[in-house]
Design a protein around this motif. Sequence first.
Motif, PDB file in Angstrom:
ATOM      1  N   TRP A 106       0.836  -1.199   0.000  1.00 49.17           N
ATOM      2  CA  TRP A 106       0.000   0.000   0.000  1.00 49.17           C
ATOM      3  C   TRP A 106       0.875   1.255   0.000  1.00 49.17           C
ATOM      4  O   TRP A 106       2.049   1.233   0.362  1.00 49.17           O
ATOM      5  N   LEU A 107       0.291   2.354  -0.417  1.00 46.11           N
ATOM      6  CA  LEU A 107       1.005   3.618  -0.560  1.00 46.11           C
ATOM      7  C   LEU A 107       1.493   4.133   0.788  1.00 46.11           C
ATOM      8  O   LEU A 107       0.702   4.349   1.704  1.00 46.11           O
ATOM      9  N   SER A 142      -5.656   3.450  -7.749  1.00 47.80           N
ATOM     10  CA  SER A 142      -5.947   3.835  -6.368  1.00 47.80           C
ATOM     11  C   SER A 142      -4.831   4.708  -5.799  1.00 47.80           C
ATOM     12  O   SER A 142      -5.072   5.720  -5.153  1.00 47.80           O
ATOM     13  N   ILE A 143      -3.585   4.323  -6.068  1.00 47.25           N
ATOM     14  CA  ILE A 143      -2.435   5.093  -5.585  1.00 47.25           C
ATOM     15  C   ILE A 143      -2.400   6.473  -6.238  1.00 47.25           C
ATOM     16  O   ILE A 143      -2.214   7.498  -5.566  1.00 47.25           O
ATOM     17  N   LEU A 144      -2.593   6.538  -7.548  1.00 47.45           N
ATOM     18  CA  LEU A 144      -2.527   7.807  -8.265  1.00 47.45           C
ATOM     19  C   LEU A 144      -3.612   8.777  -7.813  1.00 47.45           C
ATOM     20  O   LEU A 144      -3.344   9.965  -7.585  1.00 47.45           O
ATOM     21  N   LEU A 145      -4.841   8.292  -7.681  1.00 48.61           N
ATOM     22  CA  LEU A 145      -5.943   9.179  -7.287  1.00 48.61           C
ATOM     23  C   LEU A 145      -5.799   9.637  -5.840  1.00 48.61           C
ATOM     24  O   LEU A 145      -6.117  10.780  -5.505  1.00 48.61           O
ATOM     25  N   THR A 146      -5.320   8.740  -4.991  1.00 49.14           N
ATOM     26  CA  THR A 146      -5.094   9.128  -3.596  1.00 49.14           C
ATOM     27  C   THR A 146      -4.013  10.200  -3.514  1.00 49.14           C
ATOM     28  O   THR A 146      -4.158  11.210  -2.812  1.00 49.14           O
ATOM     29  N   GLU A 147      -2.931   9.987  -4.226  1.00 53.62           N
ATOM     30  CA  GLU A 147      -1.830  10.957  -4.218  1.00 53.62           C
ATOM     31  C   GLU A 147      -2.277  12.281  -4.822  1.00 53.62           C
ATOM     32  O   GLU A 147      -1.903  13.353  -4.345  1.00 53.62           O
ATOM     33  N   ALA A 148      -3.098  12.237  -5.863  1.00 51.19           N
ATOM     34  CA  ALA A 148      -3.583  13.462  -6.499  1.00 51.19           C
ATOM     35  C   ALA A 148      -4.437  14.290  -5.550  1.00 51.19           C
ATOM     36  O   ALA A 148      -4.478  15.527  -5.648  1.00 51.19           O
ATOM     37  N   ASN A 149      -5.119  13.618  -4.615  1.00 51.60           N
ATOM     38  CA  ASN A 149      -5.997  14.315  -3.676  1.00 51.60           C
ATOM     39  C   ASN A 149      -5.253  14.893  -2.479  1.00 51.60           C
ATOM     40  O   ASN A 149      -5.842  15.616  -1.677  1.00 51.60           O
ATOM     41  N   ARG A 150      -3.972  14.550  -2.351  1.00 55.18           N
ATOM     42  CA  ARG A 150      -3.190  15.041  -1.226  1.00 55.18           C
ATOM     43  C   ARG A 150      -2.638  16.427  -1.514  1.00 55.18           C
ATOM     44  O   ARG A 150      -2.294  16.754  -2.641  1.00 55.18           O
TER      45      ARG A 150
END
Length: 220
Positions: free
Chosen positions: A90-91, A113-121
């Motif tokens: 996991w990230l 999932s990793i890309l979208l989560t990181e984009a929202n940070r």
Amino acid sequence: MATVSSMSSLNSHISRVVIRLESEMNYRSGQYVQVILKCGRSGYFSIASPEKTGRMIELHIADTRKPNGFLKKLKVSDSVAVVGPMGEAWLRSDNSKSVIVLAFGSGYSYARSILLTEANRNSDRRVSFYWAVRSENDFYERDILESLPKRISINLHLLNQESNSLSGIGALLTKLSYTHTCLADHDVYLVGKRDVCLFIRREICEKLGAKSERVYSDSF
């Protein structure tokens, strides 16, 4: 039990399956679940949704083209059991290390999932995503990839159809090394077949200085 809320095609062989859970699930980007059908058939699928707490998860499931394939047995409104989340790749978001994500084929759902989560940070961390497939038609959701923040670079790679898998991966790693000459300060996330992921880990550790303890994959 959980319920299949919706199903839709993403390309010629991948379907988006949205599942409504009985209760909220806490999961981390890069984890996966086991989905068990009423007939007893089961499969393991990466959670394609960004990290969050909620009752809806999105999965991207490949059609195996077999008459009794998992996807052919799944229908909207079906009741299914969902076990998880599972997985250790996991990230890691507790540091500022740059990130590289390498995905092969339908492994995109893990990377998504990793890309979208990181984009929202709220972060300036650099992320490089490499997606390797056999055919141009295997790429999908390009609109989503193009809408990501500029600090997230997208690299789409076609594998040589005539080469064996590992020599084709060598070309991808050469491409990666043009822009990343040293990976000592990177977290690397891999998703694909075990032999391919092991090969990549060895290559990037030996030739690009990646730290083996910072290379994550549930295929190891």
